[in-house]
Scaffold this motif. Sequence first.
Motif, PDB file in Angstrom:
ATOM      1  N   CYS A  74       0.859  -1.183   0.000  1.00  0.00           N
ATOM      2  CA  CYS A  74       0.000   0.000   0.000  1.00  0.00           C
ATOM      3  C   CYS A  74       0.895   1.232   0.000  1.00  0.00           C
ATOM      4  O   CYS A  74       2.052   1.175   0.433  1.00  0.00           O
ATOM      5  CB  CYS A  74      -0.962   0.015   1.184  1.00  0.00           C
ATOM      6  SG  CYS A  74      -0.188   0.126   2.807  1.00  0.00           S
ATOM      7  N   ALA A  77      -0.901   7.724  -2.466  1.00  0.00           N
ATOM      8  CA  ALA A  77      -1.154   7.926  -3.891  1.00  0.00           C
ATOM      9  C   ALA A  77      -0.668   9.281  -4.379  1.00  0.00           C
ATOM     10  O   ALA A  77      -0.448   9.471  -5.573  1.00  0.00           O
ATOM     11  CB  ALA A  77      -2.647   7.768  -4.182  1.00  0.00           C
ATOM     12  N   LEU A 221       1.567  -0.621  -8.924  1.00  0.00           N
ATOM     13  CA  LEU A 221       1.535   0.671  -8.238  1.00  0.00           C
ATOM     14  C   LEU A 221       1.857   1.792  -9.211  1.00  0.00           C
ATOM     15  O   LEU A 221       1.218   2.852  -9.184  1.00  0.00           O
ATOM     16  CB  LEU A 221       2.527   0.677  -7.076  1.00  0.00           C
ATOM     17  CG  LEU A 221       2.694   2.023  -6.363  1.00  0.00           C
ATOM     18  CD1 LEU A 221       1.377   2.492  -5.746  1.00  0.00           C
ATOM     19  CD2 LEU A 221       3.793   1.952  -5.310  1.00  0.00           C
ATOM     20  N   ALA A 224      -1.229   2.405 -11.227  1.00  0.00           N
ATOM     21  CA  ALA A 224      -2.278   3.056 -10.436  1.00  0.00           C
ATOM     22  C   ALA A 224      -1.969   4.535 -10.222  1.00  0.00           C
ATOM     23  O   ALA A 224      -2.859   5.392 -10.317  1.00  0.00           O
ATOM     24  CB  ALA A 224      -2.425   2.345  -9.093  1.00  0.00           C
ATOM     25  N   LEU A 225      -0.704   4.859  -9.948  1.00  0.00           N
ATOM     26  CA  LEU A 225      -0.324   6.256  -9.731  1.00  0.00           C
ATOM     27  C   LEU A 225      -0.531   7.083 -10.997  1.00  0.00           C
ATOM     28  O   LEU A 225      -0.978   8.236 -10.935  1.00  0.00           O
ATOM     29  CB  LEU A 225       1.131   6.339  -9.276  1.00  0.00           C
ATOM     30  CG  LEU A 225       1.446   5.713  -7.914  1.00  0.00           C
ATOM     31  CD1 LEU A 225       2.953   5.760  -7.654  1.00  0.00           C
ATOM     32  CD2 LEU A 225       0.680   6.402  -6.792  1.00  0.00           C
ATOM     33  N   LEU A 228      -4.282   7.711 -11.354  1.00  0.00           N
ATOM     34  CA  LEU A 228      -4.831   8.633 -10.367  1.00  0.00           C
ATOM     35  C   LEU A 228      -4.375  10.072 -10.587  1.00  0.00           C
ATOM     36  O   LEU A 228      -4.905  10.986  -9.967  1.00  0.00           O
ATOM     37  CB  LEU A 228      -4.469   8.168  -8.960  1.00  0.00           C
ATOM     38  CG  LEU A 228      -5.182   6.875  -8.524  1.00  0.00           C
ATOM     39  CD1 LEU A 228      -4.611   6.341  -7.221  1.00  0.00           C
ATOM     40  CD2 LEU A 228      -6.687   7.114  -8.403  1.00  0.00           C
ATOM     41  N   THR A 319      -8.405   2.050  -4.142  1.00  0.00           N
ATOM     42  CA  THR A 319      -7.963   3.375  -3.721  1.00  0.00           C
ATOM     43  C   THR A 319      -9.074   4.030  -2.928  1.00  0.00           C
ATOM     44  O   THR A 319     -10.253   3.701  -3.087  1.00  0.00           O
ATOM     45  CB  THR A 319      -7.579   4.250  -4.928  1.00  0.00           C
ATOM     46  OG1 THR A 319      -7.049   5.493  -4.463  1.00  0.00           O
ATOM     47  CG2 THR A 319      -8.770   4.524  -5.826  1.00  0.00           C
ATOM     48  N   ARG A 326      -5.095  10.534  -0.167  1.00  0.00           N
ATOM     49  CA  ARG A 326      -5.505   9.373  -0.967  1.00  0.00           C
ATOM     50  C   ARG A 326      -4.446   8.275  -0.858  1.00  0.00           C
ATOM     51  O   ARG A 326      -3.253   8.532  -0.945  1.00  0.00           O
ATOM     52  CB  ARG A 326      -5.707   9.749  -2.436  1.00  0.00           C
ATOM     53  CG  ARG A 326      -6.101   8.554  -3.320  1.00  0.00           C
ATOM     54  CD  ARG A 326      -6.455   8.953  -4.742  1.00  0.00           C
ATOM     55  NE  ARG A 326      -7.732   9.633  -4.814  1.00  0.00           N
ATOM     56  CZ  ARG A 326      -8.915   9.028  -4.817  1.00  0.00           C
ATOM     57  NH1 ARG A 326      -8.981   7.701  -4.739  1.00  0.00           N
ATOM     58  NH2 ARG A 326     -10.022   9.732  -4.912  1.00  0.00           N
ATOM     59  N   VAL A 328      -3.526   3.969  -1.951  1.00  0.00           N
ATOM     60  CA  VAL A 328      -3.794   2.879  -2.887  1.00  0.00           C
ATOM     61  C   VAL A 328      -3.213   1.604  -2.297  1.00  0.00           C
ATOM     62  O   VAL A 328      -2.140   1.618  -1.683  1.00  0.00           O
ATOM     63  CB  VAL A 328      -3.195   3.173  -4.286  1.00  0.00           C
ATOM     64  CG1 VAL A 328      -1.686   3.359  -4.218  1.00  0.00           C
ATOM     65  CG2 VAL A 328      -3.556   2.075  -5.276  1.00  0.00           C
TER      66      VAL A 328
END
Length: 357
Positions: A74, A77, A221, A224-225, A228, A319, A326, A328
């Motif tokens: 985790c 974010a 990750l 995802a970044l 976002l 997220t 924030r 994730v």
Amino acid sequence: MRTRTLSLSVVGSLLVASAAWAVPPRTLRPKSPAPAPHRAAPTPAKRSSPARPATSPGPVQTAHRRSPYVGALCADARTGRILISDNAGAEAYPASLTKLMTLLLVLEDVRAGRYTLDTMATATPDVNRCEASWVGIKVGEKMSIRDLCYSLMVESANDAAIVLAVHSAGSFDAFVRRMNERALELGMRKTHYYNPNGLPPNASKRYSWKNFNVTTAFDQLQLALALLRLPEVVTFTSVKTCDLIKTPGGLRVNVTRRVNEPVVQTRLRPGESIVKQLCNHNNVMVKDKQKIFNPDGTEAVDGMKTGYINAGGSSIIITGTRRGERAVAIVLGSSSSKERDEHASRLISDALGALAW
């Protein structure tokens, strides 16, 4: 390799587990009185040995699917700082998490002006190179880019991924090349894509790809970044339910519920009919008993995506926000969706708690 940091809740869980396995002290009981003498009973007829009770098989354990997971982490974010990491560099099969890269490329195309979310895409024969989950778009039918993205994120529609891919890059193979190029640009060094939806190779279906898509929790990750950083992403990932509607020329979608918003009723136009309701597979976001709430009563989790194939188990990226922060969380390759959700929920809760302290 980053040092694994255990949260207080995880340490507490370990202590509880240790206590549960402690051996209770033995209690001495008084001896029973000797039984009264009795006559010998006749020798009973010989019986066969009792059958051993059937034992249920344990969870599937492979290099890409195991208990509790193949890899997890985790992070913050906003900065990308990893808060908790466990085997984040281990290879896993992303399954439908693949669709997040498909979504990223499409939204980047829209930002670049190559087409808009209202552009209508036509399904080509490539759409037949998939299986469920799907929305059932047929060759020649049309859907808007926006509705294909909803189908991608809510229903995890494999056919929607193919229509988006072909429309974006001109061909299935060209889009897959773009996926791998973008992965390298993002620093996803251990990720390789063979298709835009995450389906495994299947000889009986005669798919063109012969390998599984592969990735790691660390690589996911980075994806995802990147997603976002696009505010519009949550527009698609936060949808809980929507109606799939048959139109005279194809299909469309009407969103009926989002995170922290009331239910909206679908209004049909002439010649339309509701095919089915699409429901998000993210249990931590959708199911009441698994939701995570903020101190102000709002739901914390607002995306992103789940994935499952038998060979690679259950995976998830989620997220959420709390007090302007924030986080994730990523869990790859769990033996079951229950195990996946439990660990993802714990990770995102710990991360939000730490960031919003």
